[in-house]
Each structure stands twice: as C-alpha cells, then as structure tokens.
Design an enzyme around this catalytic site. Structure first.
Site, short mmCIF file in Angstrom:
data_model
loop_
_atom_site.label_atom_id
_atom_site.label_comp_id
_atom_site.label_asym_id
_atom_site.label_seq_id
_atom_site.Cartn_x
_atom_site.Cartn_y
_atom_site.Cartn_z
N GLU A 9 76.81 12.27 20.37
CA GLU A 9 77.57 10.79 20.33
C GLU A 9 79.15 10.97 19.67
O GLU A 9 79.45 11.96 18.84
CB GLU A 9 76.98 10.51 18.76
CG GLU A 9 77.01 8.92 18.25
CD GLU A 9 76.38 8.80 16.73
OE1 GLU A 9 76.66 7.63 16.51
OE2 GLU A 9 75.73 9.58 16.25
N LYS A 67 74.09 0.70 19.98
CA LYS A 67 73.27 1.19 18.63
C LYS A 67 72.68 -0.03 17.73
O LYS A 67 73.38 -0.86 17.19
CB LYS A 67 74.14 2.22 17.85
CG LYS A 67 73.35 2.77 16.91
CD LYS A 67 74.21 3.98 16.26
CE LYS A 67 73.58 4.90 15.25
NZ LYS A 67 74.46 5.75 14.67
N CYS A 116 71.45 8.23 17.74
CA CYS A 116 71.21 8.94 16.44
C CYS A 116 70.31 8.21 15.35
O CYS A 116 69.09 8.52 15.74
CB CYS A 116 73.00 9.03 15.68
SG CYS A 116 73.02 10.07 14.50
#
Length: 301
Positions: free
Chosen positions: A43, A116, A153
């Site tokens: 990331e 995200k 993540c």
C-alpha cells in the site's frame, strides 16, 4: 488446468519518491523473471506512510487516476513483462482524495480503480484526515491470469468485503497493506491476529489470499503537526492457500519476493464441492445491513 503463479513483494519505503518507484519496478521485474503472473506491491509504496501525522502539505502528493505518472509507468512495465499489477496510489478526484488501487492487466491496460472502503483513524494511522471513504464498491476484475478481487489494508479485517468479492466471482484476493506497531501500546503485536484474519478469508471462501506489507521504522515528522507518531512496520507479508494454509511468509525486517503457484480450475472444483455458496441463506443475513445488529423488518410480509 489454469496455472497461475502469484508474487507478493515486501519492501521498505524511503523519503525519496523516485527511489521507491525504482525499487518497486526492479522488484516487479525480478518477480517476473521468476515466473510470476500476478504481482502485488504494498500500500502507498511511492512514499513513506504519511498518515502517521496530519500535514496538509501531503495532499500535494495526490494525483488523478488518469495519466497518473506511476500508473503510466507501471502500465508499460506490465505490458512489457506480461504481468498483472494491482498498483496502490494516492488519488485526487476533483477536490476529493482517496486511497486507491488501479488494476493493470498484462497488456498494460488499466481495468479500473478500487477506492478503499474502510478508513482507519487512530494513533499512527490517521487516514481519515487524508482519505474519503471509497465510493467504488467492491469489485472483481477479469484479468489475463484470473479473476482478482482487492481490498486495501483496513479492508482486510472485514469478512463481508471478502465474501462480496467471492460472490462476484473472485478467484484470488489481494490486499496491499501498511501495518505495524501501535504507537500508544508498544507491547502490543497485531501481526499474528492480522495474518490469521486473512487466512480465515481464504478458508471461508476457498481461494488464495495475497497480503503485501512494507517493513521498517518510519519516524514521525516533529513540528509539522500536533500528532506525529513513529511506526515500525512489521512486514510478515504472506500468501495463503485456498484452505487457509500459510504457504509463504516473509520475515519482519527483510526485502522479499514471495511466490506460489495455483491451479485455479482445481480450486474451483474444491470450492464447488464444498457447497459453501450453494448452502448460503442470504434471506437470514439482513441484520448485516444494519450498523448495530438491529433486525431489519421487511416491508413485504
């Protein structure tokens, strides 16, 4: 038989943006030499993990998805090497900012972007200052080497995300990551919990999972913000097999390329044989649509 070799790259990131991108490209090339077809980078690998502190200057690092210089470069690399590259980047869209992932197919074409969905906010991980919650929804991309789903993540802690992508036909799940120490509790080590959570996604959905993390100590920038934290990223990137088995895992403090090969047709037979999607009861799961577990009463009786 559809054989695919996947690679997970673990790397440290410096303050030199060009150096980080050069390193990422070199590691991608090395993984391709070793036969990898799908190669996952960590990331936000272009920079140090800037979310350790709140600093408005860092918004200058964001770029639009279209004509993004790193994505253009990685597109050329993907085409040259005939590999699929999910590439993490800091995206600006108008006056809105996202933590995003571009999926680049083996012909160099960008298949789309995932933004995200789950944005953390805690000491050392102050992402809500920088990123809006993603509006792309969870997606699956049909690449040259299989159908891949991807989260970023904090997304990896939510089984709902993995299941949605599995229901959409994903054959492999990819999670680029930046996770490490907890600045306010230096004795706490989340690494085993982090690993086994994603192994659970693999086992529950009967599909491989790739997790790519950075490693190394990154110091907060004093004087730039009220809250500035040091974080030691613990690496430990891994590849899990479709039964949740841990096939490969890097150490906590090493640059590493992890490799594993899968027969996607054989995994599909295993997945179908178990009947976990056949036996689902979605009509019983509507409580998942509430924020607090309250039952949702249907208007149709």
């Amino acid at each position: 038989m559809r054989l695919v070799k996947v690679a997970v790259i673990q790397m440290a990131c410096s303050e030199d943006h060009a150096e980080n991108v050069d390193k990422a490209e070199n590691l991608v090339r090395e993984a391709a030499v070793q036969g990898a077809n799908i190669i996952l980078l960590p990331e936000l690998f272009e920079t140090r993990y800037f979310c350790k502190q709140q600093n408005p200057e860092f918004f200058e690092w964001a770029r639009p998805f279209e004509k993004h210089p790193v994505l253009e470069r990685m597109g050329s690399v993907a085409e040259e090497l005939n590999v699929v590259l999910p590439v993490s980047f800091f995206e600006r869209s108008g006056n809105t900012f996202f933590n995003s992932l571009a999926i680049i197919d083996a012909d160099g074409q960008k298949l789309g972007v995932y933004r995200k969905s789950h944005i953390p906010d805690g000491p050392g991980y102050l992402e809500k200052f920088y990123f809006s919650p993603g509006n792309s929804g969870f997606k699956v991309w049909d690449t040259r080497f299989g159908k891949i789903g991807a989260g970023i993540c904090w997304d990896q802690w939510f089984p709902e995300a993995a299941r949605v992508m599995a229901l959409q036909g994903a054959e492999i799940l990819c999670y680029p990551t930046a996770i490490g120490s907890e600045p306010t509790d230096t004795d706490y080590d989340s690494c085993p919990h982090w690993t086994i959570t994603m192994q659970g996604h693999a086992a529950a959905n009967i599909m491989p999972v790739m997790a790519s993390n950075r490693f190394g100590f990154e110091k907060g920038i004093s004087g730039k913000s009220e809250n500035s934290y040091d974080v030691t990223f613990y690496g430990s990137s891994f590849i899990s097999g479709p039964k949740g088995e841990l096939l490969e895992q890097a150490g906590r403090d090493e640059e590493k390329i992890l490799l594993a090969e899968f027969d996607l047709d054989q995994i599909q037979k295993l997945r179908s044989g178990w009947g976990i999607f056949r036996d689902r009861r979605p009509e019983l799961y509507n409580v998942l649509l509430s924020i607090d577990g309250s039952p949702i009463i249907s208007e149709i009786q």
